[in-house]
Design a protein around this motif. Sequence first.
Motif, mmCIF file in Angstrom:
data_model
loop_
_atom_site.group_PDB
_atom_site.id
_atom_site.type_symbol
_atom_site.label_atom_id
_atom_site.label_comp_id
_atom_site.label_asym_id
_atom_site.label_seq_id
_atom_site.Cartn_x
_atom_site.Cartn_y
_atom_site.Cartn_z
ATOM 1 N N PRO B 251 0.835 -1.572 0.084
ATOM 2 C CA PRO B 251 -0.183 -0.226 0.172
ATOM 3 C C PRO B 251 0.912 1.694 0.436
ATOM 4 N N ASN B 252 2.327 1.083 0.346
ATOM 5 C CA ASN B 252 3.008 2.475 0.625
ATOM 6 C C ASN B 252 3.975 2.155 0.820
ATOM 7 N N ASN B 253 5.065 2.674 0.624
ATOM 8 C CA ASN B 253 6.837 2.263 0.783
ATOM 9 C C ASN B 253 7.387 2.315 1.610
ATOM 10 N N LYS B 254 6.502 2.413 2.545
ATOM 11 C CA LYS B 254 6.964 1.938 4.224
ATOM 12 C C LYS B 254 7.340 0.426 3.955
ATOM 13 N N VAL B 255 5.161 -0.259 3.577
ATOM 14 C CA VAL B 255 5.022 -1.301 3.963
ATOM 15 C C VAL B 255 6.592 -2.281 2.511
ATOM 16 N N ARG B 256 6.158 -1.675 1.265
ATOM 17 C CA ARG B 256 7.050 -2.591 0.424
ATOM 18 C C ARG B 256 9.004 -2.342 0.823
ATOM 19 N N GLU B 257 8.940 -1.886 1.729
ATOM 20 C CA GLU B 257 10.310 -1.614 2.667
ATOM 21 C C GLU B 257 10.262 -2.903 3.449
ATOM 22 N N ARG B 258 9.313 -2.590 4.612
ATOM 23 C CA ARG B 258 9.157 -3.984 4.920
ATOM 24 C C ARG B 258 8.919 -5.575 4.626
ATOM 25 N N TYR B 259 8.371 -5.550 3.048
ATOM 26 C CA TYR B 259 8.123 -6.836 2.799
ATOM 27 C C TYR B 259 9.591 -7.250 2.408
ATOM 28 N N LEU B 260 10.685 -6.171 1.371
ATOM 29 C CA LEU B 260 11.750 -6.399 0.901
ATOM 30 C C LEU B 260 12.239 -7.225 2.201
ATOM 31 N N ALA B 261 13.001 -6.382 2.654
ATOM 32 C CA ALA B 261 13.580 -6.847 3.994
ATOM 33 C C ALA B 261 13.184 -8.056 4.565
ATOM 34 N N ILE B 313 -1.245 -9.151 -2.378
ATOM 35 C CA ILE B 313 -1.936 -8.008 -1.806
ATOM 36 C C ILE B 313 -1.143 -7.826 0.151
ATOM 37 N N ALA B 314 0.414 -6.818 0.023
ATOM 38 C CA ALA B 314 0.794 -6.690 1.750
ATOM 39 C C ALA B 314 0.015 -5.942 2.616
ATOM 40 N N ASP B 315 -0.176 -6.305 3.745
ATOM 41 C CA ASP B 315 -0.948 -5.760 4.647
ATOM 42 C C ASP B 315 -1.853 -4.658 4.351
ATOM 43 N N ILE B 316 -3.067 -5.689 3.704
ATOM 44 C CA ILE B 316 -3.993 -4.716 3.746
ATOM 45 C C ILE B 316 -4.793 -4.016 4.606
ATOM 46 N N ASN B 317 -4.554 -3.763 5.921
ATOM 47 C CA ASN B 317 -4.749 -2.720 6.645
ATOM 48 C C ASN B 317 -4.261 -1.271 6.695
ATOM 49 N N GLU B 318 -2.986 -1.316 5.498
ATOM 50 C CA GLU B 318 -2.450 -0.476 5.622
ATOM 51 C C GLU B 318 -3.503 0.885 4.166
ATOM 52 N N PHE B 319 -4.033 0.422 3.532
ATOM 53 C CA PHE B 319 -4.460 1.082 3.123
ATOM 54 C C PHE B 319 -6.142 1.652 3.305
ATOM 55 N N PRO B 320 -6.201 3.297 3.707
ATOM 56 C CA PRO B 320 -6.848 4.289 3.852
ATOM 57 C C PRO B 320 -8.025 3.942 3.059
ATOM 58 N N CYS B 321 -9.254 4.528 3.839
ATOM 59 C CA CYS B 321 -10.581 3.811 3.048
ATOM 60 C C CYS B 321 -11.715 4.946 4.006
#
Lengths: 510, 371
Positions: B251-261, B313-321
Amino acid sequence: MKSSDLFDKAGHAESSQKITEWRLATNHLNLFFMLGAGLILPSNAFGDKYYSDSLSVAPGWLPLFTGKPADGLIEHCCSEASHLIPCIVVLNLSSLSGPVHRWAADGSVQSEMFESAEFDDSDWLMLKAPLPLGCIERIEVRDMAAKKALLDSAKDLRNVDLYGFDMRARKPSFSPSKERAWSEDSTDLERVELNMSELGAVGAFLALCVKLADRSENLSYMYDFFVGGEVKAGIAPLLSVIGDWLHCGSPGEDLNQSAKLLWDLHSAIQGDEDDSLNSAVVTYLERLVPGMDGKAKVATQSLVDDLRGIERLTEKTEQELLAAHNKPLSRALILAFLHTEFIDFLEFDKVALGDEEFLIAAFLLASSQGWLQMPEQLRNIPGLHPAISFKMAEFAHRMLGSGLDLGPVPAFPRSLRKLFEPGKSGLSKSQRQAAVKIAKEMSWDIIQTHIRLPKGSYDLQVTPRGLHLRIPGEADVVELVVDGKELLERLGSTVLPSSLEAETRSKLGA
Amino acid sequence: MVRAWPLEGRYFLTGGPGTGKSVMCLLRARRLHDANKNYCFLVFNHLLRFASHQLFGIDLKAAQWQAWFYKVFEEITGRKVPYLDAVAAEKWRPVDWNTCLDLLGEQSSDALEKRYKDQHLIIDEGQDMPPGFYQFLNAIPFENVFVAADFNQAIGQDNSSFVEINDELNSDFEQELKANYRNKYGVACLARAFLVETPGTTPPEVPPRPQRPTRQPVLFTYTKDHEGRMFRRLLLYAGRNPRFLIGVIAPNNKVRERYLAMLRSAENNIEDLACPISTYSTEERNQLDFSEGGFIVINAQSCKGLEFDVVFIADINEFPCWRSIVDEKKMLFYVMTARAMHQVFMLRKADQKCPIEVILPDDPEILERLP
């Protein structure tokens, strides 16, 4: 002039009266479908990808003519869409024999034996489909523009390879006959249905066997059995099921429990609407479980759970999944579920599996995916396509009971294992050269350089550039030595790139 | 039919995800390339340009549409592209298309026509380019343009509608593709659950339901304690499917980086597993390989136009809605899920709010919830 010349000419003139070249009028998209499927097919085998052509007159049959096409036929072949390119596929049926029908200009249909029948120019030949692609003598289009458009269009499709087909632009072939007009009136020939997924399974299984044959002596032996057709004694019951299917269309009677289950799974996959291995197998096994008891029930439920887990996020590794099951059929199912792509499957080398397990998995994968899904790397093995096409056509006619004899079976390609079989004094020069080429291209460390030196003491220097050995005069022998055992091992679990496979086979005279 | 369209002329191709629009664009590029024509393949973002290059081969003449437009505009007018003021608190400044068109009008039309007469443009994801861009193309005018678009996938800012493109393009041929060649039944059903129908594109057909649907989409909820195991499962899944190109969409860069790591760290801890794990970032963009299996970790906004065997689809909690953006989020989930051929997994942290839950289908046949 010698008397023998006269005799030869007369003999030739007599034999030329027998028509060997027959023509099929179609369009380029139907032609591409047939080339992809590996067979010359009837109209009802195309599914929703069929565009009206001459085949539409009799589903299940191939209507062939000699001479000129019926008036209006070429227009009919491209009537469904403006971009269709009419083509005429010229077939050589000199090896064919058996019952056929003559469709005369007056609409009458008469049974004949092909080898003894005589046809007029206005007669059409009605053959039960399919025919192997090896019958194609050439493909004709109206002009150079059509030829270019057809070749351009083929480039967009992965499973269509026009290489090796004689393609000609020949306008006269498209001028209409004055004696016969095209009519879609029914010929009263019974509609014949082909089981395309069964034919595709035959093609795919044999193609997988060609490559599996590189894995071991036993698999090489089994390859000969499957393509050869002779009944061999001492074959495991599960493999007998596959052999009987290939040679007779179905397994014999008195099957043991595992053999029956294997056949039922094949039937379930074939019966599944989209030939889905996962869907058909899991559904079938789930239905079996409630009727079982004891150890069998526990083992089958555990197999179902593991098969379902493979498509989810199970925590088991491949090794753990395979180690959890000990029956060949269960392990074959795990393997087939783990590696649904043909090349992945063929290159599997993480766990030592039995030859029988590989063959059963190949049979199940082939049942679900078929020849149409075969990747180019396997499709393009020199000599494979015509042999597979023939076997699929032969299988179809056996199932239909058509009585048609398609002629001699084209030779199947030999396995690389056989081609690299060492002679008494090891690998031959050409085998060594081919092995070196493979090793270099695949970056396999299976080559050593051996230098034979005369007795003496030599100066060895270590420099920043490396090690230097100085010898007076010339080295006696410098040769590349291939580790033959390692070569075979790697070939057994590697699908070579098409060009390298072809070059290797050419070097080895295959 | 589309493959047989002549090289010259204006064409408009519409169709949902997986109907083969991008393939048609690439095949057209191949034809133009083989015929030595002057062409440019315009795509929505740099990642898609990168992926298209790999699918086509290095010879593809492709550009990100804005980069191409800025260059052409400067070539023609000798001036930088004019912008409007930023809207409210946003940093993004829209192009001042009216001024662009005025400046274009000052140029000699003969010279423009001569200059661009033989240029062919292929535009993929055409719904994401603004209407002003099509007015610009028409004003020059470009005579050979091929636009592929899906109006149900308009997730960027300043999109064009079917009518806006159609009015400017005035195409010689128009075709809608309907068959879904990409998504398996389960994926297609899930994507359909997020569909917000927009005029201009009929959603693609859902493939026939198999006897027993396989590879059902799964919503997997993990606790903090099980985070390590969850990444191990992802890696083992990739190990069992070594040829699968697996998209991890964050959903965002922070999650992208966490998943990558986390993926990289988990990979090091599994014996005998060598799984390529790459991401799209300034530093690593050249290491992306769309032709081999492995993970590609990207942001949601970059996923458009791409195709993966499997999508997480990573950490869907982080998608605002919230209420006013429900349709926007549905469209985003439509695009993300439809990237997958075989299967979709959604991952959610337990014990955390999940605003996007309101748009998720309740039917377990469409989205199975585990554990």
